[in-house]
Motif scaffolding. Structure first.
Motif, mmCIF file in Angstrom:
data_model
loop_
_atom_site.group_PDB
_atom_site.id
_atom_site.type_symbol
_atom_site.label_atom_id
_atom_site.label_comp_id
_atom_site.label_asym_id
_atom_site.label_seq_id
_atom_site.Cartn_x
_atom_site.Cartn_y
_atom_site.Cartn_z
ATOM 1 N N ASP A 17 0.811 -1.222 0.000
ATOM 2 C CA ASP A 17 0.000 0.000 0.000
ATOM 3 C C ASP A 17 0.843 1.270 0.000
ATOM 4 O O ASP A 17 0.347 2.352 0.280
ATOM 5 C CB ASP A 17 -0.967 0.010 1.198
ATOM 6 C CG ASP A 17 -0.236 -0.018 2.535
ATOM 7 O OD1 ASP A 17 0.979 -0.300 2.553
ATOM 8 O OD2 ASP A 17 -0.875 0.259 3.571
ATOM 9 N N VAL A 18 2.133 1.138 -0.326
ATOM 10 C CA VAL A 18 3.025 2.293 -0.377
ATOM 11 C C VAL A 18 3.811 2.269 -1.689
ATOM 12 O O VAL A 18 4.434 1.260 -2.034
ATOM 13 C CB VAL A 18 4.012 2.303 0.812
ATOM 14 C CG1 VAL A 18 5.022 3.447 0.665
ATOM 15 C CG2 VAL A 18 3.263 2.447 2.135
ATOM 16 N N CYS A 96 -4.095 8.991 -1.681
ATOM 17 C CA CYS A 96 -2.764 8.776 -1.130
ATOM 18 C C CYS A 96 -2.321 10.020 -0.365
ATOM 19 O O CYS A 96 -2.824 11.119 -0.591
ATOM 20 C CB CYS A 96 -1.744 8.501 -2.231
ATOM 21 S SG CYS A 96 -2.139 7.125 -3.322
ATOM 22 N N ILE A 115 7.577 8.805 -1.020
ATOM 23 C CA ILE A 115 6.592 7.727 -0.897
ATOM 24 C C ILE A 115 5.201 8.325 -1.080
ATOM 25 O O ILE A 115 4.980 9.505 -0.801
ATOM 26 C CB ILE A 115 6.656 6.989 0.457
ATOM 27 C CG1 ILE A 115 6.346 7.947 1.618
ATOM 28 C CG2 ILE A 115 7.997 6.305 0.649
ATOM 29 C CD1 ILE A 115 6.160 7.253 2.949
ATOM 30 N N ARG A 117 1.583 6.985 0.290
ATOM 31 C CA ARG A 117 0.950 5.959 1.123
ATOM 32 C C ARG A 117 -0.551 5.979 0.911
ATOM 33 O O ARG A 117 -1.193 7.018 1.013
ATOM 34 C CB ARG A 117 1.293 6.242 2.601
ATOM 35 C CG ARG A 117 0.541 5.386 3.599
ATOM 36 C CD ARG A 117 1.023 5.690 5.014
ATOM 37 N NE ARG A 117 1.000 7.104 5.318
ATOM 38 C CZ ARG A 117 -0.089 7.755 5.744
ATOM 39 N NH1 ARG A 117 -1.246 7.131 5.877
ATOM 40 N NH2 ARG A 117 -0.019 9.047 6.025
#
Length: 244
Positions: A17-18, A96, A115, A117
């Motif tokens: 999920d990242v 995100c 990133i 997330r």
């Protein structure tokens, strides 16, 4: 001892999920994780390495992501926890929280690392969830209205500071950013129809068309008009999936 990019990439390869990435000063991918590869509809990391977001994503989106990269490299300042609605070729829209940090060598910015997330679901078993749910229901019902945080705090039977702290802990967003998320979600849905942009703005709580466009672009990366065109184009091509 400091972890290098290779170690970070290997670590993020197992986090579904990242999205993880590193880029050079020109915004070209130098490291990516498997999640980004899959979401871009590719099979191998080498298909992204050495390319920029403009090469990987549809042009309005790619240009937006590339502009973020230039901002980080030129200013040397981080982009911290930006709420974004992402569109990937192989999946539907997904929320995100993005963070991009400059990478320095001898004081000079030589690239960036970042990133994105996925925004997770709240834990409904949390003891404060029932009180926060009242706030969420209120925001859903009055998404196009002006909302005062002190009124939300009273609904949750908390102080303003308690509400903001607990809401962010459970929902990963402050109440204000949660409302922005709801408004942009509604706008994105309405833009798949035939209503004019001004009517969509009004339905989502923006009396000022330009304010709506600025907010939408800040979150999605493209203007409402570009989003509508992009979604229609992708549906016609079978590119964007309906469900994340």
């Amino acid at each position: 001892m400091q972890a290098g990019t290779a170690e970070l990439e290997a670590l993020f390869d197992i986090v579904p999920d990242v999205v993880f990435f590193a880029k050079d000063a020109e915004g070209r991918y130098s490291s990516v994780n498997e999640t980004l590869v899959r979401r871009c509809g590719r099979q191998h990391k080498w298909e992204l390495l050495g390319r920029t977001p403009v090469d990987v994503f549809p042009r309005p989106l790619g240009e937006s992501y590339a502009a973020q990269d230039r901002q980080v490299v030129r200013s040397g300042e981080a982009i911290l926890d930006r709420l974004e609605l992402h569109l990937f070729p192989s999946r539907g829209p997904g929320w995100c929280v993005t963070r991009k940090l400059p990478v320095r060598e001898r004081g000079r910015v030589v690239g960036l690392v970042g990133i994105s997330r996925d925004l997770g679901r709240p834990d409904r078993r949390d003891p404060v969830y029932p009180r926060l749910a009242r706030v969420v229901d209120h925001l859903h019902a009055l998404v196009a209205e002006t909302v005062r945080v002190d009124h939300l705090a009273r609904l949750a039977e908390m102080s303003v500071s308690q509400l903001e702290r607990q809401f962010e802990r459970v929902f990963q967003l402050t109440p204000h950013r949660f409302l922005v998320k709801l408004r942009v979600e509604r706008a994105a849905h309405l833009l798949e129809g035939t209503e004019g942009i001004a009517a969509v703005a009004q339905a989502c709580g923006y009396a000022d068309h330009s304010a709506f466009t600025r907010q939408f672009r800040a979150v999605v990366g493209v203007t409402p008009s570009d989003y509508r065109r992009l979604r229609r184009q992708r549906f016609a091509e079978g590119g964007f999936a309906e469900a994340a």
